[in-house]
Design a protein around this motif. Sequence first.
Motif, PDB file in Angstrom:
ATOM      1  N   GLY A 169     -20.079  43.431  93.635  1.00  0.00           N
ATOM      2  CA  GLY A 169     -20.335  44.833  93.315  1.00  0.00           C
ATOM      3  C   GLY A 169     -19.250  45.425  92.440  1.00  0.00           C
ATOM      4  O   GLY A 169     -19.532  46.183  91.498  1.00  0.00           O
ATOM      5  N   GLN A 170     -17.991  45.077  92.735  1.00  0.00           N
ATOM      6  CA  GLN A 170     -16.895  45.595  91.914  1.00  0.00           C
ATOM      7  C   GLN A 170     -16.990  45.096  90.479  1.00  0.00           C
ATOM      8  O   GLN A 170     -16.771  45.844  89.526  1.00  0.00           O
ATOM      9  N   VAL A 171     -17.332  43.821  90.317  1.00  0.00           N
ATOM     10  CA  VAL A 171     -17.449  43.249  88.976  1.00  0.00           C
ATOM     11  C   VAL A 171     -18.556  43.946  88.190  1.00  0.00           C
ATOM     12  O   VAL A 171     -18.427  44.192  86.983  1.00  0.00           O
ATOM     13  N   LEU A 172     -19.647  44.291  88.876  1.00  0.00           N
ATOM     14  CA  LEU A 172     -20.783  44.927  88.210  1.00  0.00           C
ATOM     15  C   LEU A 172     -20.622  46.434  88.081  1.00  0.00           C
ATOM     16  O   LEU A 172     -21.473  47.106  87.521  1.00  0.00           O
ATOM     17  N   GLY A 173     -19.530  46.971  88.637  1.00  0.00           N
ATOM     18  CA  GLY A 173     -19.209  48.371  88.401  1.00  0.00           C
ATOM     19  C   GLY A 173     -19.602  49.344  89.479  1.00  0.00           C
ATOM     20  O   GLY A 173     -19.278  50.530  89.395  1.00  0.00           O
ATOM     21  N   ALA A 174     -20.323  48.874  90.523  1.00  0.00           N
ATOM     22  CA  ALA A 174     -20.733  49.774  91.608  1.00  0.00           C
ATOM     23  C   ALA A 174     -21.164  48.922  92.791  1.00  0.00           C
ATOM     24  O   ALA A 174     -21.658  47.804  92.617  1.00  0.00           O
ATOM     25  N   PRO A 175     -20.983  49.409  94.022  1.00  0.00           N
ATOM     26  CA  PRO A 175     -21.425  48.640  95.185  1.00  0.00           C
ATOM     27  C   PRO A 175     -22.914  48.318  95.080  1.00  0.00           C
ATOM     28  O   PRO A 175     -23.723  49.154  94.681  1.00  0.00           O
ATOM     29  N   LEU A 176     -23.264  47.084  95.421  1.00  0.00           N
ATOM     30  CA  LEU A 176     -24.661  46.675  95.358  1.00  0.00           C
ATOM     31  C   LEU A 176     -25.386  47.036  96.648  1.00  0.00           C
ATOM     32  O   LEU A 176     -26.354  47.776  96.651  1.00  0.00           O
ATOM     33  N   ALA A 177     -24.892  46.493  97.753  1.00  0.00           N
ATOM     34  CA  ALA A 177     -25.532  46.748  99.048  1.00  0.00           C
ATOM     35  C   ALA A 177     -25.186  48.149  99.532  1.00  0.00           C
ATOM     36  O   ALA A 177     -24.072  48.643  99.330  1.00  0.00           O
ATOM     37  N   ARG A 178     -26.135  48.786 100.159  1.00  0.00           N
ATOM     38  CA  ARG A 178     -25.889  50.107 100.757  1.00  0.00           C
ATOM     39  C   ARG A 178     -24.952  49.970 101.950  1.00  0.00           C
ATOM     40  O   ARG A 178     -24.123  50.840 102.212  1.00  0.00           O
ATOM     41  N   ARG A 179     -25.081  48.852 102.660  1.00  0.00           N
ATOM     42  CA  ARG A 179     -24.266  48.615 103.858  1.00  0.00           C
ATOM     43  C   ARG A 179     -24.104  47.114 104.051  1.00  0.00           C
ATOM     44  O   ARG A 179     -25.062  46.350 103.868  1.00  0.00           O
ATOM     45  N   ILE A 180     -22.908  46.662 104.418  1.00  0.00           N
ATOM     46  CA  ILE A 180     -22.646  45.265 104.747  1.00  0.00           C
ATOM     47  C   ILE A 180     -22.000  45.224 106.120  1.00  0.00           C
ATOM     48  O   ILE A 180     -20.932  45.802 106.329  1.00  0.00           O
ATOM     49  N   VAL A 181     -22.654  44.551 107.054  1.00  0.00           N
ATOM     50  CA  VAL A 181     -22.135  44.425 108.417  1.00  0.00           C
ATOM     51  C   VAL A 181     -21.970  42.945 108.742  1.00  0.00           C
ATOM     52  O   VAL A 181     -22.882  42.143 108.509  1.00  0.00           O
ATOM     53  N   VAL A 182     -20.815  42.594 109.274  1.00  0.00           N
ATOM     54  CA  VAL A 182     -20.527  41.216 109.674  1.00  0.00           C
ATOM     55  C   VAL A 182     -20.469  41.139 111.196  1.00  0.00           C
ATOM     56  O   VAL A 182     -19.755  41.916 111.837  1.00  0.00           O
ATOM     57  N   LEU A 183     -21.221  40.204 111.772  1.00  0.00           N
ATOM     58  CA  LEU A 183     -21.090  39.864 113.185  1.00  0.00           C
ATOM     59  C   LEU A 183     -20.336  38.550 113.278  1.00  0.00           C
ATOM     60  O   LEU A 183     -20.768  37.539 112.723  1.00  0.00           O
ATOM     61  N   GLU A 184     -19.212  38.542 113.961  1.00  0.00           N
ATOM     62  CA  GLU A 184     -18.352  37.361 114.036  1.00  0.00           C
ATOM     63  C   GLU A 184     -17.685  37.330 115.400  1.00  0.00           C
ATOM     64  O   GLU A 184     -17.283  38.372 115.933  1.00  0.00           O
ATOM     65  N   THR A 185     -17.560  36.137 115.964  1.00  0.00           N
ATOM     66  CA  THR A 185     -16.957  36.009 117.291  1.00  0.00           C
ATOM     67  C   THR A 185     -15.470  35.683 117.248  1.00  0.00           C
ATOM     68  O   THR A 185     -14.762  35.903 118.232  1.00  0.00           O
ATOM     69  N   ASP A 186     -14.979  35.167 116.116  1.00  0.00           N
ATOM     70  CA  ASP A 186     -13.586  34.738 116.001  1.00  0.00           C
ATOM     71  C   ASP A 186     -12.733  35.905 115.511  1.00  0.00           C
ATOM     72  O   ASP A 186     -12.892  36.366 114.378  1.00  0.00           O
ATOM     73  N   ARG A 233      -8.115  46.803 101.993  1.00  0.00           N
ATOM     74  CA  ARG A 233      -7.212  46.758 100.840  1.00  0.00           C
ATOM     75  C   ARG A 233      -7.985  46.891  99.525  1.00  0.00           C
ATOM     76  O   ARG A 233      -7.553  47.577  98.600  1.00  0.00           O
ATOM     77  N   GLU A 234      -9.133  46.235  99.441  1.00  0.00           N
ATOM     78  CA  GLU A 234      -9.910  46.216  98.200  1.00  0.00           C
ATOM     79  C   GLU A 234     -11.005  47.288  98.162  1.00  0.00           C
ATOM     80  O   GLU A 234     -11.763  47.354  97.200  1.00  0.00           O
ATOM     81  N   GLU A 235     -11.096  48.087  99.236  1.00  0.00           N
ATOM     82  CA  GLU A 235     -12.097  49.157  99.328  1.00  0.00           C
ATOM     83  C   GLU A 235     -13.516  48.611  99.152  1.00  0.00           C
ATOM     84  O   GLU A 235     -14.315  49.119  98.358  1.00  0.00           O
ATOM     85  N   LEU A 236     -13.838  47.583  99.955  1.00  0.00           N
ATOM     86  CA  LEU A 236     -15.148  46.950  99.859  1.00  0.00           C
ATOM     87  C   LEU A 236     -16.160  47.545 100.833  1.00  0.00           C
ATOM     88  O   LEU A 236     -17.364  47.280 100.715  1.00  0.00           O
ATOM     89  N   GLY A 237     -15.701  48.308 101.806  1.00  0.00           N
ATOM     90  CA  GLY A 237     -16.614  49.004 102.709  1.00  0.00           C
ATOM     91  C   GLY A 237     -17.368  48.106 103.675  1.00  0.00           C
ATOM     92  O   GLY A 237     -18.491  48.435 104.079  1.00  0.00           O
ATOM     93  N   ILE A 238     -16.773  46.996 104.065  1.00  0.00           N
ATOM     94  CA  ILE A 238     -17.441  46.048 104.965  1.00  0.00           C
ATOM     95  C   ILE A 238     -17.166  46.441 106.421  1.00  0.00           C
ATOM     96  O   ILE A 238     -16.026  46.710 106.798  1.00  0.00           O
ATOM     97  N   GLU A 239     -18.204  46.468 107.240  1.00  0.00           N
ATOM     98  CA  GLU A 239     -18.075  46.743 108.669  1.00  0.00           C
ATOM     99  C   GLU A 239     -18.042  45.411 109.422  1.00  0.00           C
ATOM    100  O   GLU A 239     -18.854  44.522 109.150  1.00  0.00           O
ATOM    101  N   CYS A 240     -17.124  45.278 110.364  1.00  0.00           N
ATOM    102  CA  CYS A 240     -17.023  44.061 111.173  1.00  0.00           C
ATOM    103  C   CYS A 240     -17.241  44.397 112.643  1.00  0.00           C
ATOM    104  O   CYS A 240     -16.669  45.354 113.155  1.00  0.00           O
ATOM    105  N   VAL A 241     -18.059  43.603 113.293  1.00  0.00           N
ATOM    106  CA  VAL A 241     -18.332  43.769 114.722  1.00  0.00           C
ATOM    107  C   VAL A 241     -18.062  42.437 115.406  1.00  0.00           C
ATOM    108  O   VAL A 241     -18.651  41.413 115.035  1.00  0.00           O
ATOM    109  N   ARG A 242     -17.167  42.442 116.388  1.00  0.00           N
ATOM    110  CA  ARG A 242     -16.935  41.213 117.147  1.00  0.00           C
ATOM    111  C   ARG A 242     -18.069  41.044 118.154  1.00  0.00           C
ATOM    112  O   ARG A 242     -18.273  41.889 119.028  1.00  0.00           O
ATOM    113  N   HIS A 243     -18.806  39.951 118.004  1.00  0.00           N
ATOM    114  CA  HIS A 243     -19.988  39.764 118.842  1.00  0.00           C
ATOM    115  C   HIS A 243     -20.329  38.289 118.921  1.00  0.00           C
ATOM    116  O   HIS A 243     -20.352  37.582 117.914  1.00  0.00           O
ATOM    117  N   ASP A 244     -20.589  37.825 120.135  1.00  0.00           N
ATOM    118  CA  ASP A 244     -21.068  36.461 120.366  1.00  0.00           C
ATOM    119  C   ASP A 244     -22.591  36.508 120.325  1.00  0.00           C
ATOM    120  O   ASP A 244     -23.219  37.206 121.132  1.00  0.00           O
TER     121      ASP A 244
END
Length: 233
Positions: free
Chosen positions: A59-76, A89-100
Amino acid sequence: EHAYRHSPKVDVTLDQAPCVAETSVCRALVLYAHGALEGKDVIILGDDDLVSLALGYLGQVLGAPLARRIVVLETDPAWIELIRTTSDREELGIECVRHDLRDPLPADLRGRFDTFETDPPYTTAGMTLFVSRAIQALRPGGGGHGLFSFAHQSPLELLQIHANLVRMGLVAREIRPTYGEQEGQNAAGAQSQMMLLMTTAATRALVPQQPYEAPIYAGESAPTVRFYVCTRC
């Protein structure tokens, strides 16, 4: 590149075999090329491949965020910390949720997304669980997208994987071989495939919204047995 070079130590008990940055970018580009990113809500189920960062950087390379929302589910927690720190740091707007994912999806994540991406454990049970949770996260009805990556398997195991995708009502639009997993990691991840999936009116999860107790990781399903011989006897 900094995040990929400083990724956490791999936990082989979780079938982690992180890919190189080029492979993550390739996954992001496939989703972009098929209209699965722009204005979409995207969920990533397990992200030791750092695909979420690739989506943000694209999204940064193309000049604007592509996805409206990015959510990561990760257990580690180590991977969550890396993604969060890099995103902040890079202002990517990614949400992280710790979830098994053996636990049901949180209620506020069910039926909220348009696109999913996952590289599940290297077992049929693991694949079925992760894709089922992904389906539960998508909005109902057809037209949703999913990018499903999986390691090289025997023909019989591949047959079971494809059979389960059909049972889940998913259509494969494209299948691509991928290479370039990190050296020294799980050998099963050295060669893999990625499959672009579409949901249909018949799409359904095979795993219900309840705790899943069967083995899903390769080490649980087929534990390695080693025999040692004394060289001094």
